[in-house]
Design an enzyme around this catalytic site. Structure first.
Site, PDB file in Angstrom:
ATOM      1  N   LYS A 183      21.462 -35.469 -49.468  1.00  0.00           N
ATOM      2  CA  LYS A 183      21.144 -34.645 -50.645  1.00  0.00           C
ATOM      3  C   LYS A 183      20.546 -35.455 -51.786  1.00  0.00           C
ATOM      4  O   LYS A 183      19.933 -34.890 -52.695  1.00  0.00           O
ATOM      5  CB  LYS A 183      22.396 -33.905 -51.110  1.00  0.00           C
ATOM      6  CG  LYS A 183      22.938 -32.903 -50.093  1.00  0.00           C
ATOM      7  CD  LYS A 183      24.148 -32.161 -50.632  1.00  0.00           C
ATOM      8  CE  LYS A 183      24.603 -31.060 -49.690  1.00  0.00           C
ATOM      9  NZ  LYS A 183      25.450 -31.550 -48.597  1.00  0.00           N
ATOM     10  N   LYS A 212      27.116 -40.030 -55.064  1.00  0.00           N
ATOM     11  CA  LYS A 212      27.248 -38.971 -54.056  1.00  0.00           C
ATOM     12  C   LYS A 212      28.152 -39.382 -52.912  1.00  0.00           C
ATOM     13  O   LYS A 212      28.112 -40.516 -52.438  1.00  0.00           O
ATOM     14  CB  LYS A 212      25.866 -38.618 -53.499  1.00  0.00           C
ATOM     15  CG  LYS A 212      25.823 -37.366 -52.649  1.00  0.00           C
ATOM     16  CD  LYS A 212      25.980 -36.122 -53.499  1.00  0.00           C
ATOM     17  CE  LYS A 212      26.201 -34.892 -52.644  1.00  0.00           C
ATOM     18  NZ  LYS A 212      27.567 -34.814 -52.056  1.00  0.00           N
ATOM     19  N   SER A 258      26.102 -35.902 -46.247  1.00  0.00           N
ATOM     20  CA  SER A 258      25.585 -35.352 -47.503  1.00  0.00           C
ATOM     21  C   SER A 258      24.915 -36.377 -48.409  1.00  0.00           C
ATOM     22  O   SER A 258      24.394 -36.006 -49.468  1.00  0.00           O
ATOM     23  CB  SER A 258      26.710 -34.646 -48.277  1.00  0.00           C
ATOM     24  OG  SER A 258      27.018 -33.417 -47.666  1.00  0.00           O
ATOM     25  N   SER A 317      28.707 -30.586 -53.608  1.00  0.00           N
ATOM     26  CA  SER A 317      27.960 -30.913 -52.391  1.00  0.00           C
ATOM     27  C   SER A 317      27.560 -29.645 -51.653  1.00  0.00           C
ATOM     28  O   SER A 317      27.595 -29.567 -50.420  1.00  0.00           O
ATOM     29  CB  SER A 317      28.784 -31.824 -51.466  1.00  0.00           C
ATOM     30  OG  SER A 317      27.947 -32.496 -50.560  1.00  0.00           O
TER      31      SER A 317
END
Length: 365
Positions: free
Chosen positions: A51, A210, A48, A108
């Site tokens: 992202k 993140k 992720s 997420s």
């Protein structure tokens, strides 16, 4: 640049922490200097962390006025059906761009990520093309995207260094949106979810960014912290547990702040010298930097820095405003620790015929 009072910080730098990660990078957010690294150019699954590029393109569209935080996005069946971590969107519902950003950062949400990619790019395939084009523009040479979420697919990969480059660009290009990354919770569709970045809960200097996890990628975390005016970016990829990615990131940040310092040396558009100009309307020319110059150095070594201005002996008009006319080097002893181009802060056109004639005589004597 002024010489400070004696600094009693330690000057012996121990090795960076030994982390149980496949790769990591510690970067200064102002200078872009790599302070520590392991396997930073090795290709890895980003999970992720992908992202962040989806958010970069969203922020870019917001900044350019192409979309707005209050725009309402209709959730497609594809977005609703996307597996993995979710914001729990309902198919056909209208959700603001702001709420989708929150769902990506905090939960997420792969559903939110797909919905936003479709909205910004028109469709997901076009958005992925935009992701790869932007990666190339940012110098992310070891990165290739296949989807906007980071779900494992062949050919989807990045490197710790590339992730640091992307994070550096987000922080510096979109300061108005960066505070979104500090959100602790999201409450949507009756479901309250916490931010998975554990450092947000244990270290008040950490304000982003993140997490990521798949079986293939392991546990990953990109974090950033600001202490005493110095901002560091840590990228930790491929750790064995959720706890280890947080602990490793914390250790890396603490080490960087303890043994390194970042200093602002010179402001942009400030005259650093006034060299003579030949054959122009003016006898001298103010020169300086196009952007503010920072330097990241071992703690305790600031007083050793010396600026060195290199310009041609005889600058000749015409000279345009913004034209590069020389180089500023910053030395620590015999080592050049950073360099920056010196530019003309104003233009100087050719002087009159008599002025030029006199300069032609003077320049040969």
């Amino acid at each position: 640049m002024t010489t400070p009072a004696p600094n009693h910080q330690p000057t012996i730098i121990p090795q960076a922490p030994n982390l149980d990660a496949n790769g990591y990078v510690l970067m200064d957010a102002n200078t872009g200097m790599i302070i520590a690294h392991k396997n930073m150019h090795q290709k890895m699954q980003p999970a992720s962390l992908t992202k962040l590029m989806t958010l970069y393109l969203t922020f870019e569209a917001l900044k350019n006025g192409q979309i707005h935080l209050t725009d309402k996005v209709r959730v497609s069946k594809t977005a609703w059906a996307t597996g993995g971590s979710r914001m729990f969107l309902n198919e056909g519902s209208l959700v603001t761009v702001q709420k989708l950003i929150d769902g990506i950062i905090v939960a997420s949400g792969n559903d939110a990520c797909t919905a936003l990619a479709q909205y910004v790019g028109g469709n997901q395939a076009t958005f992925v093309e935009m992701m790869n084009a932007t990666a190339q523009q940012l110098g992310m040479k070891g990165t290739h995207y296949v989807d906007p979420t980071g779900l494992p697919k062949p050919g989807h990969h990045t490197t710790p260094y590339d992730m640091a480059l992307l994070t550096h660009a987000i922080i510096n290009n979109f300061p108005q949106y960066y505070p979104f990354f500090k959100q602790g919770w999201i409450n949507y569709n009756g479901i309250k979810q916490p931010n998975r970045n554990r450092l947000l809960w244990r270290d008040p200097s950490v304000d982003g960014l993140k997490t990521g996890h798949t079986e293939e990628a392991g546990y990953c975390l990109i974090a950033s912290a600001l202490r005493h005016g110095m901002r560091l970016i840590s990228v930790v990829m491929g750790t064995p547990t959720d706890a280890s990615r947080a602990n490793d990131s914390e250790a890396l940040l603490n080490w960087g702040f303890r043994y390194y310092q970042t200093h602002k040396l010179f402001d942009a558009a400030t005259a650093l010298a006034h060299p003579n100009v030949w054959f122009g309307q003016s006898k001298t020319l103010p020169i300086g930097l196009a952007s503010t110059l920072y330097v990241t150095i071992p703690a305790g070594s600031y007083s050793n820095l010396k600026p060195e201005v290199n310009i041609p002996n005889k600058l000749q008009a015409p000279i345009q405003k913004g034209q590069m006319v020389g180089t500023l080097n910053i030395r620590n002893g015999n080592e050049i620790v950073t360099s920056a181009p010196l530019i003309a802060l104003k233009g100087d056109q050719k002087g009159g015929i008599f002025s030029r004639a006199w300069d032609h005589i003077a320049v040969h004597f």
